[in-house]
Design a protein around this motif. Structure first.
Motif, mmCIF file in Angstrom:
data_model
loop_
_atom_site.group_PDB
_atom_site.id
_atom_site.type_symbol
_atom_site.label_atom_id
_atom_site.label_comp_id
_atom_site.label_asym_id
_atom_site.label_seq_id
_atom_site.Cartn_x
_atom_site.Cartn_y
_atom_site.Cartn_z
ATOM 1 N N ARG A 187 -1.477 -5.379 35.566
ATOM 2 C CA ARG A 187 -1.781 -4.812 34.240
ATOM 3 C C ARG A 187 -3.274 -4.552 34.087
ATOM 4 N N GLU A 188 -4.074 -5.501 34.518
ATOM 5 C CA GLU A 188 -5.522 -5.383 34.334
ATOM 6 C C GLU A 188 -6.135 -4.313 35.221
ATOM 7 N N LEU A 189 -5.665 -4.186 36.448
ATOM 8 C CA LEU A 189 -6.245 -3.224 37.391
ATOM 9 C C LEU A 189 -5.550 -1.871 37.360
ATOM 10 N N GLY A 190 -4.307 -1.833 36.883
ATOM 11 C CA GLY A 190 -3.606 -0.557 36.756
ATOM 12 C C GLY A 190 -2.934 -0.068 38.021
ATOM 13 N N TYR A 191 -2.683 -0.967 38.981
ATOM 14 C CA TYR A 191 -2.031 -0.592 40.233
ATOM 15 C C TYR A 191 -0.926 -1.594 40.579
ATOM 16 N N ARG A 192 0.121 -1.090 41.222
ATOM 17 C CA ARG A 192 1.157 -1.971 41.762
ATOM 18 C C ARG A 192 0.621 -2.612 43.031
ATOM 19 N N LEU A 193 0.649 -3.921 43.094
ATOM 20 C CA LEU A 193 0.194 -4.617 44.291
ATOM 21 C C LEU A 193 1.242 -4.478 45.397
ATOM 22 N N PRO A 194 0.830 -4.239 46.630
ATOM 23 C CA PRO A 194 1.803 -4.119 47.730
ATOM 24 C C PRO A 194 2.604 -5.409 47.900
ATOM 25 N N ASP A 195 3.870 -5.283 48.255
ATOM 26 C CA ASP A 195 4.705 -6.462 48.500
ATOM 27 C C ASP A 195 4.152 -7.306 49.646
ATOM 28 N N SER A 196 3.522 -6.650 50.628
ATOM 29 C CA SER A 196 2.935 -7.402 51.742
ATOM 30 C C SER A 196 1.793 -8.296 51.258
ATOM 31 N N GLY A 206 -5.443 -16.301 48.497
ATOM 32 C CA GLY A 206 -6.835 -15.951 48.781
ATOM 33 C C GLY A 206 -7.477 -16.914 49.752
ATOM 34 N N GLY A 207 -8.547 -16.462 50.385
ATOM 35 C CA GLY A 207 -9.241 -17.360 51.295
ATOM 36 C C GLY A 207 -10.226 -16.642 52.190
ATOM 37 N N GLU A 208 -11.073 -17.430 52.838
ATOM 38 C CA GLU A 208 -12.023 -16.905 53.805
ATOM 39 C C GLU A 208 -11.319 -16.761 55.149
ATOM 40 N N LEU A 209 -11.561 -15.654 55.818
ATOM 41 C CA LEU A 209 -10.833 -15.338 57.037
ATOM 42 C C LEU A 209 -11.502 -15.894 58.289
ATOM 43 N N ARG A 210 -10.695 -16.505 59.131
ATOM 44 C CA ARG A 210 -11.156 -16.846 60.473
ATOM 45 C C ARG A 210 -10.916 -15.666 61.408
ATOM 46 N N LYS A 211 -9.769 -15.011 61.242
ATOM 47 C CA LYS A 211 -9.539 -13.726 61.910
ATOM 48 C C LYS A 211 -10.213 -12.665 61.042
ATOM 49 N N ASN A 212 -11.428 -12.357 61.373
ATOM 50 C CA ASN A 212 -12.271 -11.585 60.445
ATOM 51 C C ASN A 212 -12.754 -10.249 61.019
ATOM 52 N N ASN A 213 -12.013 -9.703 61.963
ATOM 53 C CA ASN A 213 -12.376 -8.404 62.539
ATOM 54 C C ASN A 213 -11.149 -7.504 62.603
ATOM 55 N N PHE A 214 -11.407 -6.199 62.485
ATOM 56 C CA PHE A 214 -10.329 -5.214 62.577
ATOM 57 C C PHE A 214 -10.835 -4.009 63.358
ATOM 58 N N GLU A 215 -10.014 -3.545 64.285
ATOM 59 C CA GLU A 215 -10.375 -2.389 65.104
ATOM 60 C C GLU A 215 -9.841 -1.127 64.439
ATOM 61 N N CYS A 290 -2.920 2.820 51.428
ATOM 62 C CA CYS A 290 -3.475 2.568 52.758
ATOM 63 C C CYS A 290 -4.688 1.653 52.599
ATOM 64 N N VAL A 291 -5.251 1.227 53.712
ATOM 65 C CA VAL A 291 -6.420 0.345 53.691
ATOM 66 C C VAL A 291 -7.601 1.102 54.282
ATOM 67 N N VAL A 292 -8.725 1.090 53.568
ATOM 68 C CA VAL A 292 -9.904 1.823 54.016
ATOM 69 C C VAL A 292 -11.139 0.938 53.952
ATOM 70 N N HIS A 293 -12.126 1.326 54.715
ATOM 71 C CA HIS A 293 -13.457 0.703 54.680
ATOM 72 C C HIS A 293 -14.383 1.644 53.932
ATOM 73 N N ASP A 311 -0.044 -3.851 58.013
ATOM 74 C CA ASP A 311 -0.617 -3.413 59.288
ATOM 75 C C ASP A 311 -2.064 -3.882 59.423
ATOM 76 N N PHE A 312 -2.788 -3.904 58.306
ATOM 77 C CA PHE A 312 -4.173 -4.377 58.333
ATOM 78 C C PHE A 312 -4.223 -5.852 58.708
ATOM 79 N N VAL A 313 -3.416 -6.676 58.043
ATOM 80 C CA VAL A 313 -3.417 -8.124 58.336
ATOM 81 C C VAL A 313 -2.949 -8.379 59.760
ATOM 82 N N ASP A 314 -1.908 -7.658 60.182
ATOM 83 C CA ASP A 314 -1.411 -7.817 61.551
ATOM 84 C C ASP A 314 -2.493 -7.511 62.584
#
Length: 327
Positions: A187-196, A206-215, A290-293, A311-314
Motif C-alpha cells: 500500500r505504501e509503495l504502490g507495487y505488488r511485491l513478487p511472490d519470490s 531482511g538481512g546482510e548478504l554473505r553471498k553478495n555478488n551477482f554476475e 525484473c531486477v536492475v542495477h 533468478d537474482f537470488v539464485d
C-alpha cells in the motif's frame, strides 16, 4: 541580468532546491522569446550534474533553437551524460557544423574543451550504448511479465546466503514477516511485491548478504560484469534499512533522486552511490518486476540483471575475498 550573474543565481537555487524560482526565471525568458538565455540557463544544471533538468529545458526550445550552435553543444553534453551517447554523437557533429570548435563552459575540469575530442568520445561509446540497449531490450521483450506464483528456493541457494554477526542482526533482520506486513508495504509503495520476495522474507525478514555478488548477463570487456549487493531490505518498518524504513525505497528515490521505476530492494557497498531495484517499468505495478542495477555516479545508468527476483537470488554468490577470509 548578465550571464555570469544568471549562472550564479541559478546554481544557488539548484543547491537550495528552489526549483519554482528557477521555473519563473526561465518562463520569463520564454515569454520574451529570449531563447539564448533559456539555452544558457541549462548550463547551470549541466555544471551541477543535473542533466535530466538540463534536457527538460533544452527540449522545451528544441524546435525553435535547434540550429543554434550553443544549443547543439549543450544538448549533446546533456545527452552524453544521460547515457544517451548514440544520440549525443549526432548533436556534437551538428555543433561542429555550426562553427563550434571549443566548449567554453564545461561541468568538469576533466572534460576536454575541443569539440573534436568530444566527437571521438561519442564515436567510441555510441555503438556500445546501441549494443547494450538492444541486448537489454530483447531480454525485456522475452521475459515473463505476469506474476510468478508458488515460488520456493533451493536449499543450496539459501545455504550461506546471510551474515549472522551482531551488527547484521541488529540493523537488518526484522521480526517474522506476516501477510499484514506485505500488504502494508504494498500500500505504501504502490507495487505488488513478487511472490519470490515474500517467500524469502518468510524465511528471513531482511538481512546482510554473505553471498553478495551477482554476475550480470551483459558481458563485455568494457563493462563491470559483476555487481555487489550488501543487503536485502525486509518488511519490518522498525528497521532503518527495511523497504519502508528510514533508509527505505522512498528515501533513495526522493532524497537521492533515483528514477521512480519501482522499489529499491538491495543496498550495495558504495553506501548509496549504486543500488539494486525491482523495476516495474515494463510490467506495471501489478506485474512481475525484473531486477536492475542503477549507478547514481554514472548518471543513474540502468543495467539489466535478472528476469525476476528469484533468478537474482539464485544467481548470488560469495566473493573470493570472503571465501579466503573464511579459510
Amino acid at each position: 541580468m548578465e550571464k555570469d550573474e544568471l549562472i550564479g543565481k541559478l546554481s544557488n537555487f539548484i543547491r537550495k532546491e528552489k526549483f519554482q524560482e528557477i521555473k519563473e526565471i526561465i518562463k520569463k525568458f520564454k515569454d520574451e522569446k529570449n531563447y539564448d538565455m533559456v539555452c544558457f540557463s541549462s548550463q547551470a544544471f549541466i555544471n551541477m550534474d543535473e542533466y535530466k533538468e538540463a534536457l527538460e529545458i533544452l527540449d522545451s526550445i528544441k524546435n525553435e533553437y535547434s540550429e543554434n550552435g550553443e544549443f547543439c553543444i549543450r544538448y549533446a553534453m546533456a545527452l552524453y551524460n544521460s547515457n544517451r551517447e548514440d544520440e549525443a554523437l549526432e548533436w556534437f557533429k551538428k555543433a561542429k557544423e555550426k562553427g563550434i570548435k571549443e566548449i567554453d563552459e564545461t561541468s568538469s575540469r576533466y572534460y576536454p574543451k575541443s569539440i573534436n575530442e568530444w566527437i571521438k568520445r561519442a564515436e567510441l561509446w555510441a555503438p556500445r550504448r546501441i549494443e547494450k540497449n538492444k541486448f537489454e531490450k530483447e531480454l525485456r521483450e522475452k521475459r515473463n511479465k505476469k506474476p510468478i506464483l508458488n515460488v520456493s528456493f533451493d536449499k543450496e541457494v539459501l545455504k550461506g546466503l546471510w551474515y549472522y554477526d551482531e551488527f547484521s542482526l541488529k540493523e537488518y533482520l526484522g521480526k517474522p514477516a506476516t501477510d499484514e506486513d506485505f500488504e502494508k508495504v504494498e500500500r505504501e509503495l504502490g507495487y505488488r511485491l513478487p511472490d519470490s520476495y515474500k517467500a524469502l522474507m518468510r524465511i528471513q525478514n531482511g538481512g546482510e548478504l554473505r553471498k553478495n555478488n551477482f554476475e550480470g548477463p551483459f558481458k563485455r570487456n568494457w563493462t563491470s560484469g559483476s555487481f555487489d549487493a550488501e543487503y536485502i531490505s525486509g518488511v519490518d518498518s522498525s528497521k532503518r534499512y527495511s523497504l519502508c524504513g528510514e533508509f527505505g525505497s522512498k528515501f533513495w528515490i526522493e532524497e537521492w533522486k533515483y528514477p521512480n521505476i519501482g522499489i529499491a530492494i538491495c543496498g550495495t557497498s558504495s553506501g548509496g552511490h549504486d543500488m539494486i531495484f525491482l523495476d516495474y517499468s515494463d510490467c506495471g505495478p501489478e506485474g512481475e518486476p525484473c531486477v536492475v542495477h542503477i549507478d547514481q555516479e554514472g548518471g543513474y545508468e540502468i543495467t539489466y540483471l535478472a528476469d525476476n527476483f528469484k533468478d537474482f537470488v539464485d544467481g548470488l554468490f560469495t566473493s573470493l575475498d570472503d571465501e579466503y577470509e573464511d579459510d
